[in-house]
Design a protein around this motif. Structure first.
Motif, PDB file in Angstrom:
ATOM      1  N   GLY A 321       0.614  -1.203   0.072  1.00 32.32           N
ATOM      2  CA  GLY A 321      -0.081  -0.140   0.052  1.00 32.32           C
ATOM      3  C   GLY A 321       1.033   1.327  -0.003  1.00 32.32           C
ATOM      4  N   LEU A 322       2.278   1.107  -0.400  1.00 34.49           N
ATOM      5  CA  LEU A 322       3.079   2.481  -0.374  1.00 34.49           C
ATOM      6  C   LEU A 322       3.207   2.763  -1.775  1.00 34.49           C
ATOM      7  CD1 LEU A 322       5.933   3.589   1.597  1.00 34.49           C
ATOM      8  CD2 LEU A 322       6.259   3.205  -0.810  1.00 34.49           C
ATOM      9  N   MET A 323       2.994   4.205  -1.806  1.00 32.65           N
ATOM     10  CA  MET A 323       3.274   4.649  -3.404  1.00 32.65           C
ATOM     11  C   MET A 323       4.200   5.974  -3.036  1.00 32.65           C
ATOM     12  SD  MET A 323       3.149   4.502  -6.636  1.00 32.65           S
ATOM     13  CE  MET A 323       1.875   3.181  -6.969  1.00 32.65           C
ATOM     14  N   SER A 324       5.470   6.233  -3.836  1.00 35.14           N
ATOM     15  CA  SER A 324       6.358   7.399  -3.431  1.00 35.14           C
ATOM     16  C   SER A 324       6.894   7.786  -4.544  1.00 35.14           C
ATOM     17  CB  SER A 324       7.408   6.998  -2.425  1.00 35.14           C
ATOM     18  OG  SER A 324       8.014   7.961  -1.977  1.00 35.14           O
ATOM     19  N   PHE A 325       7.160   9.229  -4.582  1.00 39.92           N
ATOM     20  CA  PHE A 325       7.756   9.816  -5.767  1.00 39.92           C
ATOM     21  C   PHE A 325       9.226  10.740  -5.271  1.00 39.92           C
ATOM     22  CE2 PHE A 325       3.266   9.197  -6.028  1.00 39.92           C
ATOM     23  CZ  PHE A 325       3.097   8.809  -7.484  1.00 39.92           C
ATOM     24  N   LEU A 326      10.033  10.288  -5.753  1.00 41.05           N
ATOM     25  CA  LEU A 326      11.141  11.240  -5.646  1.00 41.05           C
ATOM     26  C   LEU A 326      11.314  12.164  -6.552  1.00 41.05           C
ATOM     27  CD1 LEU A 326      13.737  11.662  -4.041  1.00 41.05           C
ATOM     28  CD2 LEU A 326      14.962  10.037  -5.382  1.00 41.05           C
ATOM     29  N   LYS A 327      11.215  13.432  -6.049  1.00 38.86           N
ATOM     30  CA  LYS A 327      11.005  14.500  -7.029  1.00 38.86           C
ATOM     31  C   LYS A 327      12.455  15.485  -7.200  1.00 38.86           C
ATOM     32  CE  LYS A 327       6.092  15.324  -6.634  1.00 38.86           C
ATOM     33  NZ  LYS A 327       5.090  15.934  -6.937  1.00 38.86           N
ATOM     34  N   LEU A 328      13.274  14.924  -8.257  1.00 43.94           N
ATOM     35  CA  LEU A 328      14.442  15.606  -8.619  1.00 43.94           C
ATOM     36  C   LEU A 328      14.658  16.686  -9.281  1.00 43.94           C
ATOM     37  CD1 LEU A 328      16.839  12.429  -9.001  1.00 43.94           C
ATOM     38  CD2 LEU A 328      16.496  13.728  -6.839  1.00 43.94           C
ATOM     39  N   ASN A 329      14.038  18.004  -8.669  1.00 41.78           N
ATOM     40  CA  ASN A 329      13.990  19.213  -9.565  1.00 41.78           C
ATOM     41  C   ASN A 329      15.246  19.632  -9.924  1.00 41.78           C
ATOM     42  OD1 ASN A 329      10.940  19.094  -8.783  1.00 41.78           O
ATOM     43  ND2 ASN A 329      11.717  19.452  -6.839  1.00 41.78           N
ATOM     44  N   HIS A 330      15.189  20.604 -11.027  1.00 43.88           N
ATOM     45  CA  HIS A 330      16.291  21.412 -11.620  1.00 43.88           C
ATOM     46  C   HIS A 330      16.671  22.303 -10.268  1.00 43.88           C
ATOM     47  CE1 HIS A 330      18.686  24.479 -13.473  1.00 43.88           C
ATOM     48  NE2 HIS A 330      18.990  23.583 -14.429  1.00 43.88           N
ATOM     49  N   ARG A 331      18.102  22.642 -10.151  1.00 37.55           N
ATOM     50  CA  ARG A 331      18.294  23.467  -9.085  1.00 37.55           C
ATOM     51  C   ARG A 331      17.616  24.630  -8.856  1.00 37.55           C
ATOM     52  NH1 ARG A 331      24.595  24.080  -8.407  1.00 37.55           N
ATOM     53  NH2 ARG A 331      24.323  22.253  -6.772  1.00 37.55           N
ATOM     54  N   SER A 332      17.021  25.378 -10.040  1.00 38.54           N
ATOM     55  CA  SER A 332      16.443  26.604  -9.806  1.00 38.54           C
ATOM     56  C   SER A 332      15.086  26.423  -9.298  1.00 38.54           C
ATOM     57  CB  SER A 332      16.347  26.956 -11.464  1.00 38.54           C
ATOM     58  OG  SER A 332      15.633  26.226 -12.224  1.00 38.54           O
ATOM     59  N   ASN A 333      14.805  25.438  -8.756  1.00 40.78           N
ATOM     60  CA  ASN A 333      13.424  25.134  -8.105  1.00 40.78           C
ATOM     61  C   ASN A 333      13.614  25.412  -6.678  1.00 40.78           C
ATOM     62  OD1 ASN A 333      11.869  23.267  -6.188  1.00 40.78           O
ATOM     63  ND2 ASN A 333      10.504  23.247  -8.168  1.00 40.78           N
ATOM     64  N   GLY A 334      14.930  25.285  -6.191  1.00 36.81           N
ATOM     65  CA  GLY A 334      15.138  25.466  -4.913  1.00 36.81           C
ATOM     66  C   GLY A 334      15.253  24.360  -3.864  1.00 36.81           C
ATOM     67  N   GLN A 335      14.270  23.483  -4.150  1.00 31.55           N
ATOM     68  CA  GLN A 335      14.341  22.265  -3.477  1.00 31.55           C
ATOM     69  C   GLN A 335      14.080  20.828  -4.169  1.00 31.55           C
ATOM     70  OE1 GLN A 335      10.636  22.950  -1.284  1.00 31.55           O
ATOM     71  NE2 GLN A 335      11.880  23.635   0.409  1.00 31.55           N
TER      72      GLN A 335
END
Length: 574
Positions: A321-335
């Motif tokens: 029942g686990l679903m996860s998303f690792l969000k590797l944003n471009h550095r300009s996003n800040g996070q």
């Protein structure tokens, strides 16, 4: 359209003519339906009358509307969500019944005009809105969701959007289908491409619960007909059902209705026909400040996420029942961020969620914080830094409607995908770092997204449905959103560079093999056709369909022998 309007008993209750079809039956223009007598769904008693015949579709509330370039509505109806694609058809036909669809398809076939289909409008390429299309068939008003007592299954029209489907099924009957997260995606294209979402690891793909499909096809003589195909073994049209369990949209005809019933369902009541979602879930969202992220930290975080999924993607178990998303944003996003949903009804659920986050963050020597920036589809969600328990439908609404990026009418986008059976290599993660920190791109909407996969998805054989990717453990989406055509080149170039370098050892694409398993057809990518970008020698259709492609070609030959339904990556005739 409001949820309350969908499938209301007073709405479109009676439909004569072409749509009143039995399983395996067909009807041509001017002909009455030819009823078949398939077996009832597994676990149900025999129907009260010979032949399991689906209930007629809802009666139309309006006649098919024709919108031409002279009409003020035209500019609104010749584009989807991605503003890179704007069509110039002779007309858009807004329809409200299977009979209306049949008439428009017949008209297009007789005139030799190319017809494409629009439902939710989320197609990533120009397969609907392009220069060669003369008629766009707009299905967005065919939104009924209802119980079909004779099929013992739920009927969903192709224009129904996912959140409306979830709300109707759950509020009235307490059940759901394991479909996608974005609220505004239309059922028509989502289901036909396989359809995965937040409940996939626990309950599989939406097509794993597909019982039947209604399709308007055109035969070799140019005659349009309505076909209802079921998964019943004795259904002569069963191959058409199979093709719509991951064979992609726009390939075989116009989908007007789906029916859903879980394959292990028993009993005849609506509440017994489909899965029940967890009563409650936990949602967690944490972030890392890009100013503190080092290459070593990004490498460890990404490697941890992949390794956890390699170790925890067998069907069943406490983490289904686990679903996860690792969000590797471009550095300009800040996070960068980690968004996770966990079934709160399993024993020790909160501790399991804590242990998952601890495994992903192990050895990452920078502090976490709340998500305070928009990341890809989702907006800021600082309140979920501490995991929050909430009812399932509230969670579906929240995650579905906070993704304003996907429905922002000012944005353009590009996308690329990959399925992984094994973890990313350090060289591939180093490629992420290289492109996520590039200074020639300044776009907070550019990212590499790693998503959970596997679990119950992998309990189904690769050939049982047209969806062949049944042994992958996580999925990648390379994507970018931007507002101006002036920025097309830099964003598309960035995506191509990042993607092709990530898979440089296999010709710039994730070829099926021991480590990767091709691409997701619902994240269509026309670059896969181009040997300048796909240097692997593995064709686009193998990346999408693997060993299932020849069978899809045979279905194409049977139901669309003149290739009237085609686009840049449609199934080719054998």
């Amino acid at each position: 359209m409001s949820t309350e309007q969908i499938g209301m008993p007073s709405r479109r209750r009676i439909l004569g003519g072409a749509a009143a079809l039995g399983a395996g039956a067909v009807v041509t223009v001017g002909a009455g339906p030819a009823l078949a007598a398939p077996r009832p769904p597994a676990g149900t008693p025999a129907p009260a009358v010979p032949g399991a015949v689906p209930q007629p579709g809802p009666a139309p509330e309006f006649g098919a509307a024709t919108v031409t370039p002279a009409d003020a509505r035209y500019r609104d109806l010749v584009r989807g969500m991605n503003q890179r694609w704007v069509g110039s058809p002779e007309s858009v036909r807004v329809v409200d019944s299977t009979a209306q669809v049949l008439a428009v398809v017949q008209e297009a076939a007789r005139a030799g005009k190319k017809l494409t289909v629009h439902s939710g409008g989320h197609c990533y390429e120009d397969f609907v809105f392009n220069a060669s299309t003369r008629i766009v068939l707009d299905m967005s008003e065919m939104t009924s969701v209802s119980w079909d007592d004779r099929f013992k299954a739920f009927a969903v029209e192709a224009g129904a959007t996912l959140l409306d489907v979830y709300e109707r099924l759950y509020k009235v009957w307490g059940v759901t289908v394991p479909g996608g997260m974005c609220y505004s995606v239309g059922a028509g294209g989502h289901v036909s491409g396989g359809g995965w979402g937040m409940l996939a690891r626990e309950h599989g793909l939406i097509v794993d619960h597909l019982y039947a499909v209604e399709v308007v096809t055109v035969d070799a003589a140019g005659t349009a007909r309505v076909v209802v195909a079921t998964r019943e073994p004795n259904d002569p049209e069963r191959d058409l059902w199979w093709a719509h369990t991951g064979g992609g949209g726009g390939n075989f005809g116009v989908i007007t209705r789906y029916w859903f019933r879980s394959p292990k369902a028993v009993g005849t009541a609506p509440g017994q026909a489909l899965l029940r979602p967890p009563a409650e879930v936990f949602i967690s969202a944490i972030s890392w400040d890009w100013a503190q992220v080092t290459e070593a930290a990004l490498t460890r975080l990404t490697r941890n996420f992949g390794a956890w999924h390699v170790a925890n993607s067998a069907p069943g178990g406490p983490y289904g029942g686990l679903m996860s998303f690792l969000k590797l944003n471009h550095r300009s996003n800040g996070q960068i961020g980690l968004l996770t949903q966990m079934d709160a009804t399993v024993p020790n659920a909160e501790q399991l969620l804590h242990d998952f986050i601890a495994a992903v963050t192990e050895g990452v020597d920078i502090p976490t914080g709340p998500v305070t920036t928009a990341m890809g589809e989702h907006g800021p969600m600082p309140e979920y830094y501490t995991p929050q328990r909430m009812p399932w439908l509230q969670s579906a609404r929240y995650l579905g409607t906070t993704n304003s990026t996907l429905v922002d009418p000012s944005l353009r986008g590009d996308y690329k995908s990959a399925f992984h059976k094994r973890n990313l290599t350090d060289a591939q993660i180093a490629t992420f770092w290289k492109h996520l920190t590039r200074t020639d791109l300044d776009n907070p909407g550019a990212m590499v997204l790693l998503s959970s996969y596997g679990g119950a998805v992998n309990a189904v054989a690769p050939g049982a449905t047209a969806t062949v990717h049944r042994d992958s453990v996580f999925k990648l989406l390379f994507q970018s959103y931007w507002p101006s055509a002036a920025d097309d080149a830099v964003n598309i170039g960035w995506l191509r560079d990042a993607y092709e370098e990530t898979y440089r050892t296999t010709g710039g694409v994730p070829v099926p093999g021991d480590t990767t398993d091709g691409c997701y057809v619902n994240y269509c990518d026309i670059d896969l056709n181009d040997p300048q970008h796909n240097r692997s020698g593995v064709p686009w259709y193998t990346l999408y369909y693997g060993a299932n492609y020849p069978r899809l070609q045979q279905v194409k030959a049977k139901y669309d022998p003149k290739d009237r339904f085609n686009h840049g990556q449609s199934i080719r005739l054998p």
